[in-house]
Design a protein around this motif. Sequence first.
Motif, mmCIF file in Angstrom:
data_model
loop_
_atom_site.group_PDB
_atom_site.id
_atom_site.type_symbol
_atom_site.label_atom_id
_atom_site.label_comp_id
_atom_site.label_asym_id
_atom_site.label_seq_id
_atom_site.Cartn_x
_atom_site.Cartn_y
_atom_site.Cartn_z
ATOM 1 N N TRP A 34 -20.847 -11.686 0.078
ATOM 2 C CA TRP A 34 -21.382 -12.925 0.568
ATOM 3 C C TRP A 34 -21.993 -12.331 1.578
ATOM 4 C CZ3 TRP A 34 -19.379 -17.567 -2.006
ATOM 5 C CH2 TRP A 34 -18.631 -17.186 -2.938
ATOM 6 N N LEU A 35 -22.747 -13.760 1.902
ATOM 7 C CA LEU A 35 -24.115 -13.289 2.646
ATOM 8 C C LEU A 35 -23.799 -14.622 3.792
ATOM 9 C CD1 LEU A 35 -25.814 -12.426 5.343
ATOM 10 C CD2 LEU A 35 -27.264 -12.896 3.669
ATOM 11 N N LEU A 36 -23.386 -14.166 4.985
ATOM 12 C CA LEU A 36 -22.909 -15.532 6.102
ATOM 13 C C LEU A 36 -23.491 -15.446 7.752
ATOM 14 C CD1 LEU A 36 -20.565 -18.038 7.240
ATOM 15 C CD2 LEU A 36 -19.616 -16.595 8.791
ATOM 16 N N LYS A 37 -24.916 -16.667 7.231
ATOM 17 C CA LYS A 37 -25.495 -16.191 8.695
ATOM 18 C C LYS A 37 -25.192 -17.759 9.553
ATOM 19 C CE LYS A 37 -29.480 -14.850 5.296
ATOM 20 N NZ LYS A 37 -30.675 -15.257 5.137
ATOM 21 N N VAL A 53 -20.162 -3.834 12.313
ATOM 22 C CA VAL A 53 -19.016 -2.973 11.827
ATOM 23 C C VAL A 53 -18.983 -2.958 10.266
ATOM 24 C CG1 VAL A 53 -16.471 -3.528 10.709
ATOM 25 C CG2 VAL A 53 -17.251 -4.588 12.865
ATOM 26 N N SER A 54 -19.112 -1.923 9.827
ATOM 27 C CA SER A 54 -20.102 -1.219 8.027
ATOM 28 C C SER A 54 -18.820 -0.339 7.553
ATOM 29 C CB SER A 54 -20.606 -0.924 8.326
ATOM 30 O OG SER A 54 -21.866 -0.656 7.204
ATOM 31 N N HIS A 55 -18.622 -0.287 6.584
ATOM 32 C CA HIS A 55 -17.193 0.194 5.678
ATOM 33 C C HIS A 55 -18.138 -0.004 4.736
ATOM 34 C CE1 HIS A 55 -14.393 -1.966 4.575
ATOM 35 N NE2 HIS A 55 -14.209 -3.226 5.563
ATOM 36 N N GLY A 56 -17.444 0.970 2.980
ATOM 37 C CA GLY A 56 -17.706 0.619 1.953
ATOM 38 C C GLY A 56 -19.310 0.815 1.298
ATOM 39 N N LEU A 57 -19.860 0.783 2.716
ATOM 40 C CA LEU A 57 -21.080 0.850 1.923
ATOM 41 C C LEU A 57 -21.389 2.281 0.972
ATOM 42 C CD1 LEU A 57 -23.200 -1.994 4.675
ATOM 43 C CD2 LEU A 57 -22.232 -2.104 2.021
ATOM 44 N N LEU A 58 -22.474 2.834 0.113
ATOM 45 C CA LEU A 58 -23.066 4.297 -0.123
ATOM 46 C C LEU A 58 -24.087 4.189 -0.174
ATOM 47 C CD1 LEU A 58 -20.507 3.943 -3.352
ATOM 48 C CD2 LEU A 58 -20.066 5.542 -1.194
ATOM 49 N N ASP A 74 -31.076 -10.561 15.942
ATOM 50 C CA ASP A 74 -32.076 -12.229 16.305
ATOM 51 C C ASP A 74 -31.109 -13.409 17.077
ATOM 52 O OD1 ASP A 74 -34.271 -10.219 16.391
ATOM 53 O OD2 ASP A 74 -34.307 -11.317 13.530
ATOM 54 N N ASN A 75 -30.074 -13.291 17.809
ATOM 55 C CA ASN A 75 -29.298 -14.039 18.078
ATOM 56 C C ASN A 75 -28.161 -14.604 17.035
ATOM 57 O OD1 ASN A 75 -27.892 -15.293 19.848
ATOM 58 N ND2 ASN A 75 -29.280 -16.937 20.413
ATOM 59 N N ARG A 76 -28.695 -13.397 15.970
ATOM 60 C CA ARG A 76 -27.212 -14.511 14.899
ATOM 61 C C ARG A 76 -26.968 -14.344 14.388
ATOM 62 N NH1 ARG A 76 -31.221 -15.778 9.652
ATOM 63 N NH2 ARG A 76 -31.762 -13.066 9.366
ATOM 64 N N PHE A 77 -25.711 -13.940 13.597
ATOM 65 C CA PHE A 77 -24.617 -13.382 12.994
ATOM 66 C C PHE A 77 -24.792 -13.205 11.628
ATOM 67 C CE2 PHE A 77 -20.693 -12.698 10.424
ATOM 68 C CZ PHE A 77 -19.865 -12.210 11.211
ATOM 69 N N LEU A 78 -24.559 -11.844 11.638
ATOM 70 C CA LEU A 78 -24.931 -11.665 9.717
ATOM 71 C C LEU A 78 -23.325 -10.697 9.622
ATOM 72 C CD1 LEU A 78 -28.671 -10.148 10.140
ATOM 73 C CD2 LEU A 78 -27.854 -12.554 9.313
ATOM 74 N N GLY A 79 -22.871 -11.364 8.677
ATOM 75 C CA GLY A 79 -21.705 -11.001 8.079
ATOM 76 C C GLY A 79 -21.759 -10.870 6.330
ATOM 77 N N VAL A 87 -15.211 -11.203 5.968
ATOM 78 C CA VAL A 87 -16.183 -11.704 6.744
ATOM 79 C C VAL A 87 -15.613 -12.947 7.751
ATOM 80 C CG1 VAL A 87 -18.552 -12.266 6.664
ATOM 81 C CG2 VAL A 87 -18.071 -10.747 4.903
ATOM 82 N N VAL A 88 -15.994 -14.287 7.686
ATOM 83 C CA VAL A 88 -14.902 -15.325 7.922
ATOM 84 C C VAL A 88 -14.134 -15.025 9.272
ATOM 85 C CG1 VAL A 88 -13.959 -17.214 8.328
ATOM 86 C CG2 VAL A 88 -15.777 -16.577 6.308
ATOM 87 N N ARG A 89 -13.088 -13.997 9.084
ATOM 88 C CA ARG A 89 -12.216 -13.542 10.147
ATOM 89 C C ARG A 89 -12.895 -12.474 11.067
ATOM 90 N NH1 ARG A 89 -9.637 -10.666 6.682
ATOM 91 N NH2 ARG A 89 -7.969 -13.241 5.639
ATOM 92 N N MET A 90 -14.257 -11.683 11.027
ATOM 93 C CA MET A 90 -14.748 -10.781 11.316
ATOM 94 C C MET A 90 -15.732 -12.177 12.993
ATOM 95 S SD MET A 90 -14.362 -7.695 10.838
ATOM 96 C CE MET A 90 -15.675 -6.825 12.304
#
Length: 96
Positions: A34-37, A53-58, A74-79, A87-90
């Motif tokens: 998912w990608l939340l902007k 925050v980043s984890h699990g990425l290879l 750029d003044n956007r949260f990208l989760g 992602v939403v909880r972050m």
Amino acid sequence: MTDLLSGSQAWYRRNCDWEHRFGITLETLDNPGWLLKVDLTATPLHSKPFAPVSHGLLPGNMTAADWLDCRVEDNRFLGAGSDLPTVVRMLLEWSR
């Protein structure tokens, strides 16, 4: 999950005077995930620091079963992540 959805709606209502120019976008990714902007313009978060925050990425491979990558650019949260509630909880925890 209901609490996350309710929390997201409440956050949006508190910040919706910018709804016609800015907003929230939710997309699916093909890895899967998912990608939340969230545009932070005119919100209390526009100048609030966010530690990425980043984890699990290879390296070169974003197909790990459990991964998360959240940052502000750029003044956007990208989760992005494999688990939408995480992602939403972050976003919601940072917005407190």
